[in-house]
Design a protein around this motif. Structure first.
Motif, PDB file in Angstrom:
ATOM      1  N   ALA A 146       1.836 -43.455   0.013  1.00 12.74           N
ATOM      2  CA  ALA A 146       2.635 -42.235   0.136  1.00 12.74           C
ATOM      3  C   ALA A 146       3.098 -42.040   1.570  1.00 12.74           C
ATOM      4  CB  ALA A 146       1.817 -41.029  -0.336  1.00 12.74           C
ATOM      5  N   VAL A 147       2.176 -42.295   2.492  1.00 14.67           N
ATOM      6  CA  VAL A 147       2.522 -42.155   3.905  1.00 14.67           C
ATOM      7  C   VAL A 147       3.675 -43.091   4.263  1.00 14.67           C
ATOM      8  CG1 VAL A 147       1.705 -42.635   6.254  1.00 14.67           C
ATOM      9  CG2 VAL A 147       0.269 -41.319   4.660  1.00 14.67           C
ATOM     10  N   ALA A 148       3.585 -44.305   3.746  1.00 11.59           N
ATOM     11  CA  ALA A 148       4.659 -45.270   4.008  1.00 11.59           C
ATOM     12  C   ALA A 148       5.987 -44.732   3.502  1.00 11.59           C
ATOM     13  CB  ALA A 148       4.323 -46.600   3.338  1.00 11.59           C
ATOM     14  N   ALA A 165       2.342 -52.469   4.852  1.00  8.10           N
ATOM     15  CA  ALA A 165       1.057 -51.854   4.522  1.00  8.10           C
ATOM     16  C   ALA A 165       1.183 -51.052   3.227  1.00  8.10           C
ATOM     17  CB  ALA A 165       0.603 -50.951   5.667  1.00  8.10           C
ATOM     18  N   GLY A 166       2.288 -50.308   3.131  1.00 10.91           N
ATOM     19  CA  GLY A 166       2.502 -49.493   1.929  1.00 10.91           C
ATOM     20  C   GLY A 166       2.578 -50.354   0.686  1.00 10.91           C
ATOM     21  N   ILE A 167       3.312 -51.452   0.801  1.00  5.95           N
ATOM     22  CA  ILE A 167       3.462 -52.329  -0.356  1.00  5.95           C
ATOM     23  C   ILE A 167       2.119 -52.937  -0.750  1.00  5.95           C
ATOM     24  CG2 ILE A 167       4.450 -54.518  -1.128  1.00  5.95           C
ATOM     25  CD1 ILE A 167       6.924 -53.756   0.624  1.00  5.95           C
ATOM     26  N   ALA A 168       1.380 -53.391   0.264  1.00  3.85           N
ATOM     27  CA  ALA A 168       0.067 -53.966  -0.012  1.00  3.85           C
ATOM     28  C   ALA A 168      -0.815 -52.937  -0.712  1.00  3.85           C
ATOM     29  CB  ALA A 168      -0.589 -54.437   1.275  1.00  3.85           C
ATOM     30  N   ALA A 169      -0.759 -51.697  -0.204  1.00  2.06           N
ATOM     31  CA  ALA A 169      -1.579 -50.640  -0.806  1.00  2.06           C
ATOM     32  C   ALA A 169      -1.162 -50.403  -2.254  1.00  2.06           C
ATOM     33  CB  ALA A 169      -1.444 -49.352  -0.004  1.00  2.06           C
ATOM     34  N   ALA A 198      -3.328 -59.811 -17.561  1.00  2.00           N
ATOM     35  CA  ALA A 198      -1.910 -59.574 -17.849  1.00  2.00           C
ATOM     36  C   ALA A 198      -1.386 -58.425 -16.997  1.00  2.00           C
ATOM     37  CB  ALA A 198      -1.728 -59.284 -19.327  1.00  2.00           C
ATOM     38  N   GLU A 199      -2.120 -57.328 -16.986  1.00  4.00           N
ATOM     39  CA  GLU A 199      -1.613 -56.154 -16.284  1.00  4.00           C
ATOM     40  C   GLU A 199      -1.654 -56.332 -14.782  1.00  4.00           C
ATOM     41  OE1 GLU A 199      -3.014 -52.413 -17.856  1.00  4.00           O
ATOM     42  OE2 GLU A 199      -1.261 -52.559 -19.160  1.00  4.00           O
ATOM     43  N   LYS A 200      -2.615 -57.121 -14.307  1.00  7.46           N
ATOM     44  CA  LYS A 200      -2.654 -57.366 -12.869  1.00  7.46           C
ATOM     45  C   LYS A 200      -1.418 -58.142 -12.440  1.00  7.46           C
ATOM     46  CE  LYS A 200      -7.285 -56.829 -11.246  1.00  7.46           C
ATOM     47  NZ  LYS A 200      -8.545 -57.441 -10.804  1.00  7.46           N
ATOM     48  N   ARG A 201      -0.991 -59.033 -13.314  1.00  8.54           N
ATOM     49  CA  ARG A 201       0.246 -59.751 -12.971  1.00  8.54           C
ATOM     50  C   ARG A 201       1.449 -58.822 -13.053  1.00  8.54           C
ATOM     51  NH1 ARG A 201      -0.926 -65.698 -15.522  1.00  8.54           N
ATOM     52  NH2 ARG A 201      -2.844 -65.950 -14.334  1.00  8.54           N
ATOM     53  N   MET A 202       1.378 -57.929 -14.044  1.00 10.45           N
ATOM     54  CA  MET A 202       2.466 -56.968 -14.172  1.00 10.45           C
ATOM     55  C   MET A 202       2.524 -56.070 -12.948  1.00 10.45           C
ATOM     56  SD  MET A 202       3.749 -56.968 -17.455  1.00 10.45           S
ATOM     57  CE  MET A 202       3.998 -55.316 -17.943  1.00 10.45           C
ATOM     58  N   ALA A 203       1.374 -55.850 -12.343  1.00 11.59           N
ATOM     59  CA  ALA A 203       1.306 -54.934 -11.205  1.00 11.59           C
ATOM     60  C   ALA A 203       2.144 -55.433 -10.045  1.00 11.59           C
ATOM     61  CB  ALA A 203      -0.149 -54.745 -10.773  1.00 11.59           C
ATOM     62  N   PHE A 204       2.563 -56.696 -10.096  1.00 10.37           N
ATOM     63  CA  PHE A 204       3.406 -57.214  -9.024  1.00 10.37           C
ATOM     64  C   PHE A 204       4.843 -56.690  -9.084  1.00 10.37           C
ATOM     65  CE2 PHE A 204       0.150 -60.550  -8.607  1.00 10.37           C
ATOM     66  CZ  PHE A 204       0.034 -60.551  -7.229  1.00 10.37           C
ATOM     67  N   THR A 205       5.254 -56.203 -10.245  1.00 10.32           N
ATOM     68  CA  THR A 205       6.650 -55.769 -10.374  1.00 10.32           C
ATOM     69  C   THR A 205       6.984 -54.661  -9.387  1.00 10.32           C
ATOM     70  OG1 THR A 205       5.821 -54.623 -12.316  1.00 10.32           O
ATOM     71  CG2 THR A 205       7.417 -56.353 -12.707  1.00 10.32           C
ATOM     72  N   MET A 206       6.104 -53.670  -9.348  1.00 11.76           N
ATOM     73  CA  MET A 206       6.365 -52.499  -8.500  1.00 11.76           C
ATOM     74  C   MET A 206       6.476 -52.889  -7.019  1.00 11.76           C
ATOM     75  SD  MET A 206       6.255 -49.030  -8.869  1.00 11.76           S
ATOM     76  CE  MET A 206       5.533 -47.595  -8.137  1.00 11.76           C
ATOM     77  N   PRO A 207       5.462 -53.576  -6.448  1.00  9.30           N
ATOM     78  CA  PRO A 207       5.594 -53.991  -5.041  1.00  9.30           C
ATOM     79  C   PRO A 207       6.815 -54.878  -4.816  1.00  9.30           C
ATOM     80  CG  PRO A 207       3.362 -54.301  -5.799  1.00  9.30           C
ATOM     81  CD  PRO A 207       4.154 -53.925  -6.995  1.00  9.30           C
ATOM     82  N   LEU A 208       7.121 -55.690  -5.797  1.00 12.86           N
ATOM     83  CA  LEU A 208       8.288 -56.554  -5.676  1.00 12.86           C
ATOM     84  C   LEU A 208       9.548 -55.719  -5.462  1.00 12.86           C
ATOM     85  CD1 LEU A 208       9.386 -59.517  -5.980  1.00 12.86           C
ATOM     86  CD2 LEU A 208       9.890 -58.887  -8.340  1.00 12.86           C
ATOM     87  N   MET A 209       9.662 -54.666  -6.258  1.00  8.28           N
ATOM     88  CA  MET A 209      10.820 -53.784  -6.112  1.00  8.28           C
ATOM     89  C   MET A 209      10.804 -53.129  -4.739  1.00  8.28           C
ATOM     90  SD  MET A 209      11.568 -52.242  -9.698  1.00  8.28           S
ATOM     91  CE  MET A 209      11.864 -53.384 -11.014  1.00  8.28           C
ATOM     92  N   GLN A 210       9.589 -52.712  -4.359  1.00  8.62           N
ATOM     93  CA  GLN A 210       9.496 -52.063  -3.048  1.00  8.62           C
ATOM     94  C   GLN A 210       9.906 -53.012  -1.940  1.00  8.62           C
ATOM     95  OE1 GLN A 210       5.512 -50.496  -2.881  1.00  8.62           O
ATOM     96  NE2 GLN A 210       6.194 -48.515  -3.669  1.00  8.62           N
ATOM     97  N   ILE A 211       9.436 -54.253  -2.049  1.00 13.48           N
ATOM     98  CA  ILE A 211       9.800 -55.225  -1.007  1.00 13.48           C
ATOM     99  C   ILE A 211      11.323 -55.308  -0.896  1.00 13.48           C
ATOM    100  CG2 ILE A 211       9.876 -57.697  -0.456  1.00 13.48           C
ATOM    101  CD1 ILE A 211       7.030 -57.917  -1.456  1.00 13.48           C
ATOM    102  N   CYS A 212      11.954 -55.485  -2.053  1.00 10.99           N
ATOM    103  CA  CYS A 212      13.407 -55.627  -2.051  1.00 10.99           C
ATOM    104  C   CYS A 212      14.072 -54.396  -1.450  1.00 10.99           C
ATOM    105  CB  CYS A 212      13.899 -55.838  -3.473  1.00 10.99           C
ATOM    106  SG  CYS A 212      13.542 -57.496  -4.061  1.00 10.99           S
ATOM    107  N   MET A 213      13.641 -53.219  -1.898  1.00 12.90           N
ATOM    108  CA  MET A 213      14.313 -52.005  -1.462  1.00 12.90           C
ATOM    109  C   MET A 213      14.052 -51.709   0.005  1.00 12.90           C
ATOM    110  SD  MET A 213      16.201 -51.389  -3.738  1.00 12.90           S
ATOM    111  CE  MET A 213      16.995 -50.114  -2.795  1.00 12.90           C
ATOM    112  N   TYR A 214      12.798 -51.896   0.412  1.00 12.20           N
ATOM    113  CA  TYR A 214      12.482 -51.623   1.815  1.00 12.20           C
ATOM    114  C   TYR A 214      13.218 -52.611   2.719  1.00 12.20           C
ATOM    115  CZ  TYR A 214       8.842 -48.304   0.427  1.00 12.20           C
ATOM    116  OH  TYR A 214       8.181 -47.236  -0.083  1.00 12.20           O
ATOM    117  N   ALA A 215      13.274 -53.855   2.255  1.00 11.77           N
ATOM    118  CA  ALA A 215      14.009 -54.848   3.038  1.00 11.77           C
ATOM    119  C   ALA A 215      15.466 -54.415   3.164  1.00 11.77           C
ATOM    120  CB  ALA A 215      13.904 -56.218   2.365  1.00 11.77           C
TER     121      ALA A 215
END
Lengths: 619, 553
Positions: free
Chosen positions: A34-36, A79-83, B205-222
């Motif tokens: 959230a902080v991120a 950090a946010g993404i990792a979290a 299965a769900e742990k692998r699915m959990a990568f979708t969200m950070p993946l989106m974040q990576i793209c968007m933050y980038a």
């Protein structure tokens, strides 16, 4: 229909809080994430104010400061993404852990329930609790809980900020919040009712399908497809109606909440604008601008929560049914007398002189020492009365006595109460009146597990499990060696046909499938009881589907199986009954004649009639 | 509507508040309020409709599946287990329903929002928004990889669900066996192993699915960082204003938000894809016992002819249960079938109402190949009382009416008298209206069997097959039952599978089966002379004795 109670929610949260430590880490991660996010929004300001504007002013093209800022921001984002990744994965573990725990608890508890529970509850409805009801919890735990946490934090932070900026405008926001809560209460309460109904109907549909598909062959034989379709449609439609209402209330909540949020926005803009122009309360235009963006970040988490309400209510409805099963009262088992092996346990079917040798009943005395009674296999009924339903007795004043090693047979018309006697000895049901003694010990004082271990029961309904033939026989005694399994199969006369199966003893049989004939299934269940090698055996129509020629072959084995044991036999066939020490002729819950074969024939009573098949009508 | 509102809000702040134009605030406020009201109404309506549509969709799925199951052959029923069919009809449908509802609510809104945000971003600065264009395919690829990876695991999870359901079902149905062998702990272990597998697979299965969200974040933050970096340069070069950059960020946030929503939809879709495939399996399974092109709708008489019949449960490749069966039965005959355990008696009679199809050879009923008949017609005229029979929860007469929907009370009573069931039914607390527990738990084995026979008699069939249906009925009742059938229903062809010689000795014809072959056909007297097996059976019952043997001694 009863309303959802807060107790259910609390109880559910207790399951979740078993993963306290991980949950704490999750909350930390959520906060980081959230902080991120927040840092992201303020980064824009920093970017413009601290970098772009000075750069513009200076007219220089030195981007090193900006590069550094972008780099730091990248680190924060990382950090946010990792979290985010971590807490999402941790939540998976928590969620599935809770579901597993709940399923295991349910199953463990189900094993303690009395037989009566299974008589009165649709099998499929019980099954539904393990799948449909437990599944409702998944979304709630994995998404709603973290979402709620994030939202609460955001809302708190925003509220504080709003209070600092402007009090009257915060009042407007609070009024809207109140409106939202009211909507949640109204709509949520209604949808809760329908969700509970939905889960109930889902259970019913499950029950119906289970019963019908299990009896599908009968449906086909009677060309009853159309009728079951109609019956299914009725249940299916009822489910769909409840499901539609439940989901309707739940899904209209989101637009309601979102638009109350929008209205609140307009109100603030308008009121704030008016206040600013009129100069009341020291409202500046800048303050309104700030307040409005706060109001937007206030509405967002609320919208997210409202999306989760659906999941939460559904989960509570499912949890209600799960806890209902868990709260079902288990079989009472206050028995203090247990079974112990006095000597060393010599297994092997023929290595002992008597099947019961080496076992004794153990009764704790108050002072820590114990009293031992040797297990002989003496069974007594003293004036036993019983009815499955209150007020309707099935057995009336039964008194009988079986000495160790005796074979007692029960004959009589169907429905005379023979199977009931077997049910009572094993304490599947509690007797209404009278006592049953096992080696002089009242069976009400014997722990049920100990009592049943001392009994080998072959039931009328052969029930096998989906597993190999070998494992199905071994079910009688789990530590039996392969040789013992084979020996038991030989005794029961099952060995030959097992060898003819495609994979012999390793053939996987389906629990209720058609791979074995009914007679073969009976032979297997006899072998299963034989491997247990109990002091007392109860055979309830154990050979009714086995043809007499096979039975003649089996007979020798059966004889040595019964040798030295107290055996209760329920049968129609004379071959199984004739050599019994005592034959009880039953009629309408009473023993009307007793004696051995010869003396009963001489009596020329009911037994004689049954035996000779002469139709002197008597009922 | 909801897509526009955030943009209007942005305008309100930018122009109204920042510009300090009170009139503008009022105007936009009014528009916004109207929009919100419209959105409220539309949202409520769309919510209602989507709920209605998705539950209706689920209902239709369940109905179609159930209807299709009704057309399944016995062979197909043996293939899918009961437990698996149940999971497919409930859990799998629920998954699909949830996904469907989610798609209805999100699938239109989120892409719309996404596209709109794109367009807006494009309008602000075309070059800069190309960054998004680069990010999206990358994102799509990532999501695609994750989903492809996870799908097989979900298929496995649901197969394990079937096993879980089966274990529960076997325990619920066989609770007496579990309890009598004190195997509660053993069953718990078994169950825990399965629930552990579900836990492990689902977590994986769900742990692998959990990568979708950070993946989106990576793209968007980038994207955002890139926008910041390039944007700053553009501003300094004077090609872009600060305000434009601000808007760019707003749209980026908007895009991120819709992508998150979409990712939730993806999660649901992946789970439900596995479920949908399992549902499709049931829907696609076609009965291999379909009616012929020009079915016959009446059965002329109750004669039965087996011509060179081979049969195997596993199809032509499997081991034969029946080999070269050649038997003729005239209409109205009473035929006994005798044979050892596993000799193929049940298999033989199941071919007559076409519960299974013969692997080779033909079976004729009334001189016509059974495959030429309309299935319903054939089964209406051939009543089988199965060895493992089922009664259903409901009253006694409801169960009996399975035989004939519109049977009068007299007809029901008559059938019950013939099946020797009338007496005990009347002795029950509410007689014919007594409620039966599931599986007839409140009846004894013999009572259940007689009810099943009465139910079959109500069909008034031309052929009645009793597959060891009196094994739990006491001998005297058995004799009266046979007597009633003989005397009162002489027209009906009766096939009786039995263990007791007495049950078949006065039959017109007795078929002796051994190892799936017909060993001998003849009357009691003939077989006693000629058939070794029959002699053995007879003598085993003579020697060991049986209530029946004494009957005519």
């Amino acid at each position: 229909m009863k309303r959802l109670s807060g107790k259910t929610a609390l109880r559910l949260l207790r399951y979740v809080s078993r993963h306290r430590a991980l949950l704490a880490v999750v909350f930390v991660c959520i906060s980081i994430s959230a902080v991120a996010g927040v840092a992201g929004s303020s980064f824009i300001e920093t970017l413009i104010d601290d970098h772009i504007t000075p750069l513009l002013a200076a007219g220089s093209s030195d981007f090193s400061g900006l590069a550094r800022a972008v780099f730091y921001m990248a680190l924060i984002y990382a950090a946010g993404i990792a979290a985010t990744l971590f807490y999402n994965r941790a939540m998976v573990t928590i969620t599935q852990g809770v579901l597993k725990k709940i399923r295991d608890d349910m199953f463990a508890h189900m094993q303690t329930l009395p037989v009566r529970y299974f008589d009165t509850n649709a099998f499929g409805d019980v099954m539904s609790r393990y799948t449909n009801d437990t599944d409702t919890l998944r979304q709630m735990i994995s998404q709603s809980i973290p979402q709620a946490f994030t939202s609460v934090i955001t809302i708190l932070a925003v509220t504080c900020a709003m209070l600092i900026i402007n009090l009257p405008l915060t009042g407007v926001v609070m009024a809207c919040v109140f409106l939202m809560l009211f909507a949640v209460r109204q709509v949520g309460g209604r949808s809760a009712r329908h969700f509970m109904a939905q889960q109930k109907f889902l259970g019913e549909v499950n029950g119906f399908i289970e019963e019908m598909i299990n009896g599908q062959k009968v449906v086909k034989v009677f060309c009853h497809e159309e009728q079951t379709k109609a019956a299914f449609d009725a249940k299916n439609d009822a489910l769909a109606r409840q499901s539609a209402s439940a989901n309707r209330f739940a899904s209209i909540l989101m637009p309601i909440m979102a638009n109350i949020g929008n209205l609140q926005y307009v109100l603030i803009a308008v009121i704030g604008g008016a206040m600013a122009t009129a100069g009341i309360g020291g409202v500046t235009l800048g303050a309104i601008g700030a307040f409005l963006s706060l109001a937007r970040s206030f509405a967002q988490p609320i919208g997210q929560i409202s999306m989760q309400i659906n999941a939460v209510i559904m989960a509570l409805a499912g949890a209600e049914r799960i806890f209902q099963l868990l709260d079902e009262e288990g079989e009472s088992d206050e028995g203090a007398v247990t079974l112990t092996a006095a000597g060393e346990r010599e297994s092997g079917l023929k290595s002992r002189a008597r099947p019961a040798e080496g076992w004794s009943w153990r009764r704790e005395r108050g002072d820590g020492s114990a009293e031992y009674t040797e297990v002989l296999g003496r069974v007594e009924f003293q004036n036993v009365t019983f009815g499955y339903v209150e007020g309707k007795t099935v057995l009336q004043g039964i008194t009988l006595y079986a000495k160790p090693g005796q074979k007692i047979a029960f004959v009589g018309a169907t429905g005379a109460g023979k199977t009931t006697i077997a049910n009572l000895i094993s304490r599947f049901y509690e007797i209404t009146d009278g006592t049953i003694l096992f080696d002089g010990v009242n069976i009400a004082e014997i722990r049920k597990s100990a009592l049943r271990r001392a009994l080998g029961i072959v039931l009328q309904d052969t029930h096998l499990f989906t597993d190999t033939v070998r494992e199905n026989i071994r079910y009688g005694r789990l530590d039996a060696t392969d040789e013992e399994v084979t020996a038991a199969a030989r005794l029961a006369g099952a060995h030959d046909f097992i060898l003819r199966l495609p994979e012999g003893y390793d053939t996987v049989i389906d629990g209720d499938g058609g791979s074995l004939s009914q007679g073969q299934r009976q032979l297997l269940s006899i072998a299963r009881a034989a491997v247990l090698n109990p002091p007392v055996m109860i055979l309830d129509e154990a050979t009714s589907s086995i043809d007499t020629r096979t039975e003649a072959i089996v007979q020798k084995g059966m004889d040595s199986l019964m040798d030295g044991r107290t055996v209760f036999v329920i049968a129609h066939r004379l071959s199984t009954v004739q050599n019994a020490k005592a034959i009880m002729v039953m009629e309408q819950g009473r023993v009307i004649e007793r004696g051995d074969h010869e003396s009963l024939l001489a009596e020329k009573g009911k037994y004689y009639q049954l035996y000779t098949g002469s139709f002197a009508e008597s009922d | 509507m909801e897509v526009i509102i955030p943009f209007l809000m942005a305008d309100l702040i930018d122009i109204g508040i920042d510009g300090g134009q009170v009139a503008y605030i009022w105007k936009m406020g009014g528009i916004l309020a109207a929009c919100a009201l419209m959105a409220l109404i539309c949202g409520v309506l769309s919510g209602s409709f989507s709920a209605f549509a998705s539950s209706g969709f689920a209902r239709n799925l369940r109905r179609e599946m159930y209807y299709n199951i009704q057309t399944f052959s016995f062979a197909a029923l043996d293939k899918f287990t009961t437990a698996s069919l149940i999971t497919r009809l409930t859990s799998d449908v629920t998954n699909v329903q949830m996904a469907f509802q989610m798609i209805l609510r999100m699938a239109v809104r989120s892409p719309l929002m996404l596209i709109l945000a794109f367009v807006m971003a494009f309008r602000v600065h075309a070059g800069l928004s190309l960054i998004f264009m680069g990010a999206i395919p990358l994102l799509a690829l990532g999501v695609y990889l994750i989903l492809g990876h996870v799908h097989p695991i979900f298929m496995r999870v649901f197969a394990t669900y079937d096993r879980l359901n089966k274990t529960v079902q076997e325990n619920v149905r066989g609770i007496r066996v579990v309890k009598s062998f004190v195997r509660e702990e053993h069953e718990k272990d078994k169950f825990n192993r399965i629930s552990q597998r579900i836990f492990a697979d689902f977590t994986q299965a769900e742990k692998r699915m959990a990568f979708t969200m950070p993946l989106m974040q990576i793209c968007m933050y980038a994207c955002m960082l890139l926008i910041a970096w390039i944007g700053a340069r553009l501003i300094v070069q004077g090609e872009m204003s600060t305000g434009q950059l601000m808007s760019m960020f707003t749209y980026a946030m908007q895009i991120l938000f819709s992508l998150m929503m979409l990712s939730m939809v993806f999660v649901m879709v992946v789970i439900s894809r596995a479920s949908a495939e399992r549902i499709a399996e049931v829907l696609r399974a076609e009965s291999d016992l379909a009616n012929g092109p020009d079915p016959v709708f009446s059965v002329p008489d109750g004669s039965i002819d087996f011509r060179g019949v081979d049969f195997s449960y596993a199809g032509p490749a499997g081991t034969l249960c029946l080999t070269n069966i050649e038997v003729s039965i005239a209409s109205g005959e009473t035929v006994g079938i005798l044979g050892g355990t596993g000799s193929g008696k049940t298999s033989l009679v199941q071919l007559i109402p076409r519960l299974y199809d013969a692997t080779a050879g033909t079976i004729e009923v009334g001189g016509i190949d059974v495959r030429a008949y309309d299935l319903k017609t054939l089964r209406d005229e051939v009543a089988v009382v199965l060895q493992k029979n089922e009664l259903f929860a409901g009253t006694v007469s409801e169960n009996l009416r399975w035989g004939s929907e519109n049977a009068t009370e007299e007809e029901i009573a008559l059938a019950c008298r013939r099946a020797q069931a009338d007496g005990f039914i009347r002795a029950m607390p509410s007689g014919y209206d007594t409620l039966l527990e599931q599986g007839g738990a409140n009846l004894s084995g013999g009572q259940k069997q007689r009810l099943c026979i009465a139910r079959a008699l109500l069909k008034k069939p031309k052929i009645l097959i009793l597959d060891d249906s009196t094994s739990a009925v006491d001998t005297r009742t058995d004799a009266s039952l046979r007597c009633a059938l003989r005397e009162e229903l002489p027209e009906m062809t009766k096939l009786i599978i039995a263990q007791r010689v007495a049950s078949v000795r006065d039959a017109d014809k007795i078929i002796v089966l051994d190892g799936g072959r017909v060993q001998a056909v003849g009357t009691h007297a003939e077989l006693l002379q000629t058939c070794r097996i029959y002699q053995e059976v007879y003598h085993s019952q003579q020697k060991g004795g049986d209530f029946d043997e004494a009957f005519e001694r």
